[in-house]
Design an enzyme around this catalytic site. Structure first.
Site, PDB file in Angstrom:
ATOM      1  N   LYS A 102       0.828  -1.204   0.000  1.00 50.22           N
ATOM      2  CA  LYS A 102       0.000   0.000   0.000  1.00 50.22           C
ATOM      3  C   LYS A 102       0.865   1.258   0.000  1.00 50.22           C
ATOM      4  CE  LYS A 102      -2.413   3.301   2.538  1.00 50.22           C
ATOM      5  NZ  LYS A 102      -2.096   4.120   3.710  1.00 50.22           N
ATOM      6  N   ASP A 115      -6.146  -0.080   0.833  1.00 53.51           N
ATOM      7  CA  ASP A 115      -6.152  -0.390   2.263  1.00 53.51           C
ATOM      8  C   ASP A 115      -7.550  -0.882   2.611  1.00 53.51           C
ATOM      9  OD1 ASP A 115      -7.666   1.900   2.121  1.00 53.51           O
ATOM     10  OD2 ASP A 115      -6.316   3.144   3.309  1.00 53.51           O
TER      11      ASP A 115
END
Length: 393
Positions: free
Chosen positions: A260, A279
């Site tokens: 991420k 996320d």
């Protein structure tokens, strides 16, 4: 003491770029979690550090206005008058000896990537995605920044298990502790972002732990040291010139950098517009608004789920999928939900007005129809009388 510039107090000191709000909204772009260095210092005025300079930005419907402050080591800026009584001579003398106007303008164009026609992209995404089209009517002008790779990377290392306001505090403390002081405005000191060498110093981890960084302190120091020892100071900038997956995999070799964070840096600093940071927040958007069901039994965000969601949005939105994703991310932030409420009220009012107009039209039609029905009846009576007279004759 110097003060934060305000446009209406000294417009002659400001420079400008032609830029419509539909192409850039400062309030959304600078506060949606892609950068942590800008603050709203007065209504509609955003002050932050970019390119080693302190800027205040504001905008009107078709113009982006900017003010660049004089940098003074030690923060001894010359006090600045902001009242309307300032003479033309004083205004001329107080213009800060900043970079050339065209250089400043080019820095802003590059930072906001103004060469990308956002309105065209919004239309393309809306044509492909009806949910995006609904959101786009409210959240216009959400634009991806092109940040300094070092600042972007080390800022996002701070985002692990964190929220935007706390990340802002951490990044600010990081700059105050290790960055060069640029100037002081009102009671606020502004610092440049730390260099890689400053971050890599052996005493940095302990110092940052004392400032509340926790386990992130080690990641920050070790990542900086690894970059310098293994790759050199220009390595991060060089990742702009390689393919997306190569850049992402290279970033993931650093301590504290997962998929991420790597995708955030790729999208926001390394020119990889197809990168879609995923996320749990984005995962929920995919499931709630797009009925994303791939591997529905999965309860945690695995590498496969991350890849599948990214591929899903890339297929839907195309080569600028990361930009479109950021519009939806922005629209889902709690701080911006009032915008949806304001729009809903306006829509409700318009619907009520339309309903009222429809009722008026309906009533008018009914009355008109009733009159038309009565007319034939009168004509029938008239015909009946004529018929009676004919029989009598």
């Amino acid at each position: 003491m110097a003060r934060h510039a305000v446009f209406y107090s000294g417009a002659k000191l400001w420079r400008s770029l032609a830029c419509a709000k539909s192409e850039l909204r400062l309030d959304l772009t600078l506060a949606c979690g892609q950068t942590f260095r800008w603050r709203e210092t007065s209504e509609g005025h955003w002050t932050g550090v970019m390119g080693g300079r302190v800027w205040t930005l504001t905008q009107t419907e078709d113009t982006l206005w900017y003010y660049v402050y004089t940098n003074h080591a030690g923060g001894k800026n010359k006090p600045e008058k902001t009242d309307s009584l300032r003479t033309d001579e004083e205004e001329a003398q107080s213009v800060p000896p900043t970079l050339d106007a065209e250089v400043e303008a080019e820095m802003l164009r590059d930072y906001f990537q103004l060469h990308v026609k956002l309105g065209d992209l919004y239309r393309e995404w809306g044509a492909a995605d009806c949910h995006f089209k609904e959101i786009a009517d409210i959240f216009t002008g959400v634009r991806m920044l092109r940040q300094d790779p070092t600042e972007c990377l080390f800022s996002f290392i701070c985002t692990s298990n964190n929220h935007i306001s706390r990340i802002q505090g951490m990044v600010e403390r990081l700059c105050q502790a290790l960055g060069t002081r640029l100037c002081q405005l009102d009671q606020t000191s502004y610092h440049d972002f730390p260099t890689l060498s400053a971050l890599a110093d052996s005493g940095v981890e302990e110092r940052l732990r004392d400032l509340g960084f926790g386990y992130r302190a080690r990641f920050l120091q070790q990542s900086a040291k690894q970059i310098l020892d293994t790759h050199g100071p220009q390595w991060l900038d060089g990742l702009r010139n390689v393919l997306y997956l190569e850049a992402r995999d290279a970033l993931r070799t650093l301590p504290g950098v997962g998929t991420k964070v790597a995708d955030c840096v790729c999208l926001m600093a390394l020119d990889k517009s197809e990168a879609v940071p995923v996320d749990t927040h984005v995962w929920q958007i995919a499931k709630r608004d797009y009925k994303f069901t791939a591997d529905n039994r999965q309860k945690t965000l695995t590498e496969k789920v991350h890849r599948d969601i990214g591929d899903f949005f890339r297929k839907l939105w195309g080569p600028y999928a990361g930009w479109a994703h950021s519009v939806l991310f922005c629209a889902d932030l709690k701080k911006f939900q009032n915008l949806k409420g304001d729009t809903s009220l306006k829509q409700s009012k318009k619907e009520e007005e339309r309903e009222g107009e429809s009722k008026k039209v309906k009533i008018k039609r009914e009355l008109d129809g009733h009159e038309k029905k009565r007319k034939p009846k009168a004509e029938r009576r008239k015909k009946a009388k004529i018929s009676v007279k004919t029989e009598e004759v």
